[in-house]
Design a protein around this motif. Structure first.
Motif, PDB file in Angstrom:
ATOM      1  N   GLY A 133     -44.635 -99.129  53.692  1.00 12.67           N
ATOM      2  CA  GLY A 133     -45.538 -99.738  54.659  1.00 12.67           C
ATOM      3  C   GLY A 133     -46.439 -98.747  55.367  1.00 12.67           C
ATOM      4  N   PHE A 134     -47.530 -99.252  55.853  1.00 17.31           N
ATOM      5  CA  PHE A 134     -48.510 -98.447  56.583  1.00 17.31           C
ATOM      6  C   PHE A 134     -48.960 -99.214  57.824  1.00 17.31           C
ATOM      7  CE2 PHE A 134     -48.681 -97.219  52.182  1.00 17.31           C
ATOM      8  CZ  PHE A 134     -48.794 -95.842  52.211  1.00 17.31           C
ATOM      9  N   GLU A 135     -49.338 -98.461  58.837  1.00 11.66           N
ATOM     10  CA  GLU A 135     -50.014 -99.101  59.966  1.00 11.66           C
ATOM     11  C   GLU A 135     -51.353 -98.418  60.139  1.00 11.66           C
ATOM     12  OE1 GLU A 135     -47.581 -99.700  63.457  1.00 11.66           O
ATOM     13  OE2 GLU A 135     -46.190-100.996  62.331  1.00 11.66           O
ATOM     14  N   VAL A 136     -52.388 -99.228  59.996  1.00 11.53           N
ATOM     15  CA  VAL A 136     -53.750 -98.703  60.036  1.00 11.53           C
ATOM     16  C   VAL A 136     -54.286 -98.873  61.448  1.00 11.53           C
ATOM     17  CG1 VAL A 136     -56.066 -98.898  59.050  1.00 11.53           C
ATOM     18  CG2 VAL A 136     -54.051 -99.456  57.638  1.00 11.53           C
ATOM     19  N   ASN A 137     -54.448 -97.749  62.160  1.00 10.88           N
ATOM     20  CA  ASN A 137     -55.043 -97.799  63.497  1.00 10.88           C
ATOM     21  C   ASN A 137     -56.539 -97.511  63.376  1.00 10.88           C
ATOM     22  OD1 ASN A 137     -52.738 -97.298  65.997  1.00 10.88           O
ATOM     23  ND2 ASN A 137     -52.082 -97.036  63.885  1.00 10.88           N
ATOM     24  N   VAL A 138     -57.356 -98.406  63.901  1.00 15.41           N
ATOM     25  CA  VAL A 138     -58.802 -98.151  63.927  1.00 15.41           C
ATOM     26  C   VAL A 138     -59.314 -98.492  65.322  1.00 15.41           C
ATOM     27  CG1 VAL A 138     -59.218 -98.564  61.469  1.00 15.41           C
ATOM     28  CG2 VAL A 138     -59.286-100.486  63.069  1.00 15.41           C
ATOM     29  N   PRO A 139     -60.450 -97.892  65.714  1.00 16.77           N
ATOM     30  CA  PRO A 139     -61.001 -98.247  67.027  1.00 16.77           C
ATOM     31  C   PRO A 139     -61.148 -99.765  67.139  1.00 16.77           C
ATOM     32  CG  PRO A 139     -62.158 -96.367  66.131  1.00 16.77           C
ATOM     33  CD  PRO A 139     -61.246 -96.852  65.051  1.00 16.77           C
ATOM     34  N   LEU A 179     -38.038-110.317  58.950  1.00 14.76           N
ATOM     35  CA  LEU A 179     -38.043-109.159  58.047  1.00 14.76           C
ATOM     36  C   LEU A 179     -37.321-107.966  58.677  1.00 14.76           C
ATOM     37  CD1 LEU A 179     -41.712-109.593  56.798  1.00 14.76           C
ATOM     38  CD2 LEU A 179     -39.660-109.734  55.340  1.00 14.76           C
ATOM     39  N   ARG A 180     -37.534-107.765  59.957  1.00 11.22           N
ATOM     40  CA  ARG A 180     -36.874-106.607  60.597  1.00 11.22           C
ATOM     41  C   ARG A 180     -35.384-106.874  60.758  1.00 11.22           C
ATOM     42  NH1 ARG A 180     -33.984-107.570  65.468  1.00 11.22           N
ATOM     43  NH2 ARG A 180     -34.614-109.709  65.883  1.00 11.22           N
ATOM     44  N   ARG A 201     -47.721 -93.919  57.985  1.00 10.20           N
ATOM     45  CA  ARG A 201     -46.858 -94.513  56.979  1.00 10.20           C
ATOM     46  C   ARG A 201     -45.524 -94.764  57.669  1.00 10.20           C
ATOM     47  NH1 ARG A 201     -44.870 -92.819  50.944  1.00 10.20           N
ATOM     48  NH2 ARG A 201     -43.412 -94.581  50.787  1.00 10.20           N
ATOM     49  N   MET A 202     -45.226 -96.002  57.892  1.00  9.33           N
ATOM     50  CA  MET A 202     -44.013 -96.393  58.605  1.00  9.33           C
ATOM     51  C   MET A 202     -43.720 -97.843  58.265  1.00  9.33           C
ATOM     52  SD  MET A 202     -45.660 -96.781  62.417  1.00  9.33           S
ATOM     53  CE  MET A 202     -44.439 -97.884  63.073  1.00  9.33           C
ATOM     54  N   SER A 203     -42.543 -98.284  58.608  1.00  3.56           N
ATOM     55  CA  SER A 203     -42.150 -99.612  58.155  1.00  3.56           C
ATOM     56  C   SER A 203     -41.253-100.294  59.164  1.00  3.56           C
ATOM     57  CB  SER A 203     -41.411 -99.482  56.821  1.00  3.56           C
ATOM     58  OG  SER A 203     -40.928-100.746  56.417  1.00  3.56           O
ATOM     59  N   PHE A 204     -41.597-101.523  59.475  1.00  7.47           N
ATOM     60  CA  PHE A 204     -40.715-102.350  60.303  1.00  7.47           C
ATOM     61  C   PHE A 204     -40.205-103.528  59.467  1.00  7.47           C
ATOM     62  CE2 PHE A 204     -40.044-104.785  64.475  1.00  7.47           C
ATOM     63  CZ  PHE A 204     -38.935-104.027  64.809  1.00  7.47           C
TER      64      PHE A 204
END
Lengths: 98, 1002
Positions: free
Chosen positions: B820-826, B857-858, B812-815
């Motif tokens: 916001g979320f960043e979903v890391n998947v293989p 946005l950033r 859960r982080m935001s730029f």
């Protein structure tokens, strides 16, 4: 293209596999925050630029990825020897004439 | 059928196999095996080019690679128009089309030849003197005119359609040069069984045996012996024989580059053949057998077509069966020209006279010439050649002055002696030594494991050369193998030289006809139009080192690199200076020995193969959606996703607004990712980043700043702690490799006591950033095992679980400043997970957004981009990020640099927001900022714009900039001077949207 002997791989490999990493045997002080401006200048900015034997760091970046030290002659570009990181500056160079 | 100057019974070509070709639109017939030069000469054509500076008519000087004059354009088609090809090395093929260069409107009548009459204007150093005044004329008049007039051939204007191959090779013994010495060395080395490579620039091996009719080895003629020996070498498994292969560069540790011309001699090379092949050879030992190059005589008008080297005329006769004239004069200071006169005389060509500068030479060739009834004049000089488009006479005078006599001729053969080809030896960093007795530079001190043999070593005579070379080849093979060798020794026999020719010495410098003070044109360097007078003038004007003389006159600086001119130029300079030659010095030879095409050096590394292209797992989806991509380093990143009818501006505005209103999906896979693992991972992080890490709880994240030791920002990124001993570190997209290198450097060399492993995981994880008020609703339905409530998973936290049934590291982080979320998947599941998230997002009206919207946005939130808002001279304090520096820490990389006097001084440039007074005006990134708009130019610049965008969310333009003392200038008006006027800006804080940061939880 130079051939460089990686002291970890114990093989001579072409220069393409390596990257130069500047002068060797410049230790970062364990108490760096307390260093004087002069000492920090010497540590960070001042580098030897000899005509002749230079001690420098190389990294076998496209091989074993290890940093190591090398002794090279800046006039001929020839490597005198290489040795592992952390080993002391060699007291005697093989075949050194000067 | 026979061309007029082809002599039946002479030469080695099969006269039945003809090839037609054209030169300047006129058709001719040659024979297969001809060079373009020999074929033109067979047809009586000597005039083939105009010189570079004076546009003087020029013919063939040589029969080989040293040719300075006969440069032509070879045209195969629109894309294959090769300029400056030496006609003396271009092999003939059926249909070859060649054109002369540097002439207009025609070769015989060239307007540019007015330069020859106006030559006093163009003497040595004229560039430096003539075009100095008025100053403005350089840019507007002189430079364009000179550029238009300069250059010889015409470059093709289409991409090169040919392909070029490359090979690496290793061998024990590499032999450079396939003349008698090279072949002998290769035989000796090959017989020991070691790997041998023998190369020669010519199509056929033999070197000077091609013209030396008097040589006999092992019972055969020299040339026949060479062919038998090559056949024997080719049949050996341990030998590679390369013809048409020029060794052009000699690099460190016996690394030698060869270029093999694979198909330039073929009528219609198929696409399956490369045009050229670059060989990069690493040899244990190198035998240099590059021979010697004959020098011309320096006398007035020695450049007229028909005036050529004696050995060249001999090659044309003995190898190609071509007579270079019918009534030939000879001017020499050396025996070898006699042999040319004898061969031509025997072939039925009249020798008008031999003019020998020497007073009383004697020897078998002189006796033989006399016996043949050739007129010989000792102690005399040719002081001038007559004729213009072709030599018509030679004027002879006793060398110390006296009555002149003009002899009609249609060719003049000349020889001032032979210069050892020390080019490759010199490139190997060997030092040449001047032999005062023989007046030549020969190999002196060796720098590499190589040896010179034969004529290039100053060894005179065929027998001595072969003996020396054979011994050197055997020794090289033995030394290459070392003591551990199986002890195999050669079982072949040393070639036995039965008969050979001998050369005596010659002369260096200007002959009497080009004596001091004359204004005549006696050429030293044909290709660059440098005369004896120019060299003397350079000395008189104060150039006392050969390096200065060379640059002032351009002697030896043409594409032939002074192969025929260097020694003459040096000798004239030395004589004028009154110093011995070694004190004036020889210039250093550099690669390439002869010109090399860019194609052969580039090889396959062009177009799509020039640099790898990196694409993310989600790339195919973005491409299907019609995304426009931008290059970010090697990555292709989706820049924006235009809908039908949208331009970039409209698409970016829509993407930005939708993200803040609803939500958006962004492919963040290119972010660098490094896993820092081990018992000392936290300690390591403490040392590499400014922030404190020991107390960061498992499952939480922190924005980290990495400095260099000098205190300047090096990289930044969000770091999540997955376990007490495991950190998931993100870096900037472009910074990933250098951050990894920086971390490894410290871990291996400064902090080796730390028990930590570093792993690059950039490509293991695909990353989908889901940002905006609806982000949680979009992701939650797909996630298993993670409580995504604000209480359980606050801003800046990380959880591991599953999404769509595959493992995820969910940040859960935001730029963007939004929840916001960043979903890391293989990475293998990246596209599928994106598609699933996209389906969920569509239910809420979310958008896909690209890097442009991400930037806007950033910037609306004042989040910096390292490398855009920082430039390697910005500290955390300068960037307003002091909060991220651990105040209680006693060590981290950069801690000492941060307290340097200049880094804590007042007035440093600080990052601030900038608002234009006119909200519609968008500043240009990189534009300079000034305080006083009325000050005279050059104005004092106090900073510059680093980021600038139209913000649809703000309804106005926004910008960030580095401004001296910026944070003390809030609400001040500053100015941005642009070509069409001043732009007024107000200094503001860096946050333009949601100053309190409430939307992170909104």
């Amino acid at each position: 293209m130079l051939l460089i002997r990686c002291p970890y791989c114990e093989e001579e490999r072409p220069e393409l596999e390596f990257r130069n990493a500047g002068e060797a045997h410049i230790a970062r002080s364990a108490n760096i925050d307390a260093e004087s401006d002069d000492d920090f200048e010497k540590f960070f900015f001042i580098r030897a630029n000899p005509k002749g034997v230079i001690y420098e760091r190389w990294r076998h970046i496209h091989g074993c990825a290890r940093f190591f030290n090398a002794v090279r002659d800046t006039v001929t570009d020839k490597f005198v020897m290489t040795y592992k990181a952390g080993e002391p500056k060699p007291a005697k160079l093989p075949g050194a004439s000067k | 059928m026979n061309a007029a100057f082809r002599i039946s019974g002479a030469g080695r070509l099969s006269q039945a196999r003809t090839a037609s070709f054209s030169f300047d639109d006129k058709s001719y017939t040659g024979i297969e095996g001809d060079t373009l030069a020999s074929a033109l000469l067979a047809n009586g054509v000597h005039l083939v080019g105009r010189s570079f500076k004076y546009h003087r008519p020029r013919g063939f000087l040589s029969a080989g690679a040293e040719e300075p004059n006969a440069l032509v354009q070879i045209v195969r088609d629109d894309a294959r128009k090769t300029p400056n090809v030496r006609a003396t090395v271009q092999e003939l093929y059926e249909g070859l089309t060649a054109n002369s260069q540097n002439r207009w409107p025609s070769l015989a009548f060239d307007v540019g030849a007015v330069n020859d009459i106006a030559s006093p204007l163009f003497s040595a150093g004229f560039y430096y003197k003539t075009f100095m005044w008025p100053k403005s004329a350089w840019k507007n008049l002189y430079e364009p005119k000179i550029r238009a007039a300069a250059g010889l051939g015409v470059s093709p204007d289409k991409p090169d359609p040919d392909h070029y191959a490359a090979r690496y090779a290793h061998c024990e013994v590499l032999v450079l040069g396939g003349g008698a010495a090279g072949i002998a060395a290769a035989l000796a080395a090959a017989e020991t069984g070691v790997r041998v490579i023998l190369c020669d620039e010519q199509a056929e091996f033999g070197g000077s045996l091609r013209f030396e009719s008097g040589a006999r080895i092992d019972g055969e003629t020299g040339y026949a012996w060479a062919q038998s020996a090559i056949a024997k070498l080719k049949a050996m498994d341990n030998v590679r024989v390369l013809s048409r292969a020029t060794a052009f560069g000699y690099y460190a540790q016996n690394f030698v580059a060869l270029v093999e011309r694979v198909s330039d001699h073929l009528k219609s090379p198929g696409r399956e053949l490369a045009r050229e092949r670059l060989w990069q050879v690493r040899a244990k030992r190198v035998v240099i057998a590059t021979g010697a190059i004959e020098r011309h005589m320096v006398f007035a008008n020695n450049d007229r077509p028909g005036v050529m080297l004696a050995s060249a005329a001999r090659t044309y006769l003995n190898h190609y069966g071509v007579a270079v004239g019918r009534n030939v004069g000879v001017y020499t200071a050396n025996d070898s020209a006699y042999a040319a006169a004898i061969d031509l005389k025997k072939a039925g060509v009249n020798i008008a006279a031999i003019v020998d500068l020497r007073d009383n030479p004697s020897g078998p060739v002189i006796d033989e010439a006399r016996t043949l009834g050739i007129e010989i004049n000792f102690g005399r000089a040719v002081v001038s050649a007559g004729g213009k488009l072709r030599v018509s006479s030679m004027t002879v005078q006793p060398k110390n002055g006296g009555g002149e006599r003009t002899i009609p001729v249609d060719a003049i053969l000349m020889s001032a002696g032979w210069t050892p080809s020390v080019h490759l030896f010199s490139q190997s960093r060997g030092k040449v030594a001047f032999n005062d007795e023989t007046k030549r530079f020969v190999p002196g001190t060796y720098a590499q494991d190589c040896v010179s043999v034969g004529a290039c070593n100053g060894t005179d005579g065929l027998a001595a050369s072969v003996d020396e070379a054979y011994a050197a080849g055997a020794k090289a093979a033995k030394d290459a193998v070392g003591k551990d060798s199986s002890g195999k020794t050669g079982k072949g026999a040393k070639p036995k030289v039965d008969a050979s020719e001998s050369w005596s010495r010659g002369m260096l410098g200007a002959a009497p006809g080009a004596g001091p003070g004359t204004t005549i044109k006696a050429f030293v360097d044909f290709q660059n139009d440098v005369t004896a007078k120019d060299i003397r003038q350079a000395v008189h004007e104060g150039m006392h080192s050969i390096e200065h003389v060379k640059r002032f006159t351009t002697n030896g600086m043409a594409t032939d690199q002074g192969k025929t001119s260097n020694m003459h130029g040096l000798a004239i300079a030395a004589e004028t200076l009154g110093k011995p030659i070694p004190q004036v010095g020889l210039t250093t030879f550099r690669a390439p020995y002869t010109p090399v095409t860019f194609g052969s050096i580039v090889g396959h590394a062009r177009g799509a193969l020039f640099d790898p292209t990196r694409r993310t797992a989600i790339h195919p989806w973005a491409a299907r959606q019609g995304a426009v991509f931008e290059d970010v380093g090697q990555w292709k990143r989706a820049w924006y996703f235009p809908k039908a009818g949208e331009d970039m501006h409209a698409a970016v505005d829509r993407e930005c607004v939708t993200v803040r209103k609803v939500g958006g999906l962004f492919d963040a896979s290119t972010l660098g990712k490094i896993e820092v693992v081990g018992p000392d991972a936290a300690k390591f992080m403490e040392l590499l980043y400014t922030n404190p890490w020991e107390k960061l709880e498992t499952g939480r994240c922190r924005y980290g700043i990495m400095l260099r030791e000098d205190g300047f920002i090096y990289d930044d990124g969000v770091v999540g702690r997955l376990a007490p001993d495991r950190f998931h570190v993100t870096t900037t997209t472009g910074g990933a490799p250098r951050v990894m290198n920086h971390m490894e450097d410290y871990l291996q060399t400064e902090f080796p006591h730390l028990n930590v492993w570093l792993t690059s995981i950039t490509e293991q994880w695909a990353v989908v950033a889901v940002q905006g008020p609806k982000s949680r609703e979009i992701i939650a339905p797909l996630v298993e095992g993670i409580d995504m409530s604000d209480e359980a998973m606050p801003h800046m936290s990380v959880r591991e679980g599953k999404i769509c049934g595959v493992p995820t590291r969910l940040f859960r982080m935001s730029f963007t400043g939004e929840r916001g979320f960043e979903v890391n998947v293989p990475a293998d599941y990246g596209e599928a997970v994106w598609e699933a998230l996209w389906a969920e997002g569509q239910k809420h009206g979310a958008t896909a957004y690209g890097t442009e919207a991400m930037h806007v946005l950033r910037a609306e939130k004042g989040y910096i981009i390292v490398g855009q808002d920082t430039d390697g001279t910005v500290t955390p304090n300068d960037a307003g990020l002091d909060w991220a520096v651990g105040k209680k820490k006693t060590d981290f990389v950069g801690i000492r640099g941060l307290t340097r006097p200049d880094l804590v001084a007042k007035g440093r440039k600080q990052l601030v927001g900038l608002k234009t007074k006119d909200p519609k005006v968008v500043l240009e990134e990189g534009a300079q900022i000034v305080e006083d708009p009325k000050q005279p130019v050059p104005m004092k610049m106090i900073g510059h714009v680093t980021s600038s965008y139209w913000s649809e969310n703000c309804g106005r333009s926004i910008a960030l900039g580095l401004v001296a003392g910026g944070r003390d200038r809030m609400r001040q008006t500053l100015y941005v001077p642009m070509p069409n006027g001043m732009i007024e800006v107000e200094v503001t804080g860096m946050v333009f949207v949601d100053e309190k940061g409430e939307r992170l939880n909104g």
